[in-house]
Design an enzyme around this catalytic site. Structure first.
Site, mmCIF file in Angstrom:
data_model
loop_
_atom_site.group_PDB
_atom_site.id
_atom_site.type_symbol
_atom_site.label_atom_id
_atom_site.label_comp_id
_atom_site.label_asym_id
_atom_site.label_seq_id
_atom_site.Cartn_x
_atom_site.Cartn_y
_atom_site.Cartn_z
ATOM 1 C CG ASN A 26 -1.758 1.211 1.372
ATOM 2 O OD1 ASN A 26 -1.778 2.074 0.485
ATOM 3 N ND2 ASN A 26 -2.473 1.316 2.477
ATOM 4 C CE LYS B 28 -0.242 3.111 4.834
ATOM 5 N NZ LYS B 28 -0.157 3.180 6.277
ATOM 6 C CG HIS C 203 -5.786 1.719 5.221
ATOM 7 N ND1 HIS C 203 -5.366 2.652 6.133
ATOM 8 C CD2 HIS C 203 -4.757 0.854 5.066
ATOM 9 C CE1 HIS C 203 -4.131 2.358 6.513
ATOM 10 N NE2 HIS C 203 -3.729 1.277 5.874
ATOM 11 C CD GLU D 177 -3.026 5.325 6.815
ATOM 12 O OE1 GLU D 177 -2.991 5.411 5.577
ATOM 13 O OE2 GLU D 177 -2.113 4.803 7.488
ATOM 14 C CD GLU E 63 -3.263 -2.534 7.225
ATOM 15 O OE1 GLU E 63 -2.221 -2.777 6.635
ATOM 16 O OE2 GLU E 63 -3.867 -1.446 7.099
ATOM 17 N N GLY F 50 2.717 2.174 10.876
ATOM 18 C CA GLY F 50 3.661 3.287 10.744
ATOM 19 C C GLY F 50 4.353 3.649 12.042
ATOM 20 C CB SER G 292 5.466 -1.929 11.928
ATOM 21 O OG SER G 292 5.076 -0.587 12.199
ATOM 22 N N GLY H 205 3.068 -1.225 4.294
ATOM 23 C CA GLY H 205 3.087 0.218 4.031
ATOM 24 C C GLY H 205 4.509 0.675 3.745
ATOM 25 N N GLY H 206 5.141 1.285 4.744
ATOM 26 C CA GLY H 206 6.453 1.908 4.550
ATOM 27 C C GLY H 206 7.477 1.059 3.806
HETATM 28 P P1 13P Z 1 3.176 0.317 7.720
HETATM 29 O O1 13P Z 1 3.736 -0.958 7.120
HETATM 30 O O2 13P Z 1 3.919 1.528 7.273
HETATM 31 O O3 13P Z 1 3.033 0.197 9.198
HETATM 32 O O4 13P Z 1 1.691 0.490 7.127
HETATM 33 C C1 13P Z 1 0.801 -0.566 7.192
HETATM 34 C C2 13P Z 1 -0.421 -0.218 6.423
HETATM 35 O O5 13P Z 1 -1.198 0.632 6.842
HETATM 36 C C3 13P Z 1 -0.652 -0.911 5.157
HETATM 37 O O6 13P Z 1 -1.934 -0.689 4.678
#
Ligand code: 13P
Length: 253
Positions: A9, A11, A95, A97, A165, A171, A211, A232-233
């Site tokens: 993802n 983002k 998600h 967010e 998640e 994050g 993470s 994510g990251g």
């Molecule tokens: P991180 O891997 O940066 O923690 O993000 C996870 C995420 O929200 C994937 O959708």
């Protein structure tokens, strides 16, 4: 056996030039023999060019959001058919967010899930608790509400992936321990068995997200009910994402 599924993802990251560089790295490291389904989920403006970049690779394309209507006066929104046009196979729905920052409710998410599936998209539906929920012992209650509120027996389970998640792990560098992840994943599978049936629940991929990094992917993915990762990251760096994919490949081999 469930085929592992790793999705990245992105983002709100990457310009076109940056995205091309990332994709060049992923293409160079990709392997047609991966025993893992791999998808990248860039922001909307990159979907069309990335649809070309993934051509003739084992990498699939997904979006991060979708509208629940097929067309109309919905300024700033994108329909399921438009995602199909961009060569998307997947869309992330719900998600945390989007739930937190854009007020998306389960009632809305239920409509998005159905609209996306009817258009031919596979859905990655995200669930997960806040830190305050976990500390209050409410994780299962919250996750159950998120599942029950958006899913029902008439949803096409063959098009469904769940991503667990925990919001406190997104994050933050604080990953759920393998035991914490396995506990909630097993709970989710049980709930899916109630919504659908046992055999259907056994076939649904449940990804962990929060993470996930090259150094923790293997132990998380080794849990019996952790079937993949929503990253994510770490998916923004080709070598890191490839390392996570390889970890999933090994658990799937
Ligand atoms: P991180 O891997 O940066 O923690 O993000 C996870 C995420 O929200 C994937 O959708």
């Amino acid at each position: 056996m469930r085929r592992p599924f790793v999705a990245g993802n992105w983002k709100m990251h990457k310009t076109l030039a940056e995205a091309r560089e990332l994709m060049a790295g992923l293409r160079a490291g990709s392997d047609a023999d991966w025993k893992v389904t791999v998808a990248v989920c860039p922001p909307y403006q990159l979907l069309f060019p990335m649809g070309r970049e993934i051509d003739k690779t084992p990498i699939k394309l997904g979006a991060q959001n979708v509208h629940c209507q097929p067309q109309g006066a919905f300024t700033g929104e994108v329909s399921p058919a438009m995602l199909i046009d961009c060569k998307c196979d997947y869309v992330i729905i719900g998600h945390s967010e989007r739930r937190q920052q854009f007020g998306e409710t389960e009632e809305l998410l239920a409509r998005k899930i159905r609209a996306a599936m009817e258009a031919g998209l596979d859905v990655i539906y995200c669930v997960g608790e806040l830190l305050e929920h976990r500390e209050a012992g409410d994780t299962e209650k919250v996750v159950a509400k998120q599942l029950d509120g958006a899913l029902a027996s008439d949803v096409d389970a063959s098009r469904l992936t769940i991503a667990y998640e925990p919001v406190w792990a997104i994050g933050t560098g604080k990953t759920a321990s393998p035991a914490q992840a396995q506990e909630v994943h097993a709970f989710i599978r049980g709930r899916l068995a109630e919504i659908f049936d046992q055999a259907t629940a056994e076939a649904i991929i449940i990804q962990y997200g929060g993470s996930v990094k090259p150094n923790n992917a293997k132990e998380l993915l080794s849990c019996p009910d952790v079937d993949g990762a929503l990253v994510g990251g770490a998916c923004l760096v080709a070598d890191d994402f490839l390392a996570i994919i390889r970890a999933a490949h090994e658990t799937g081999s």
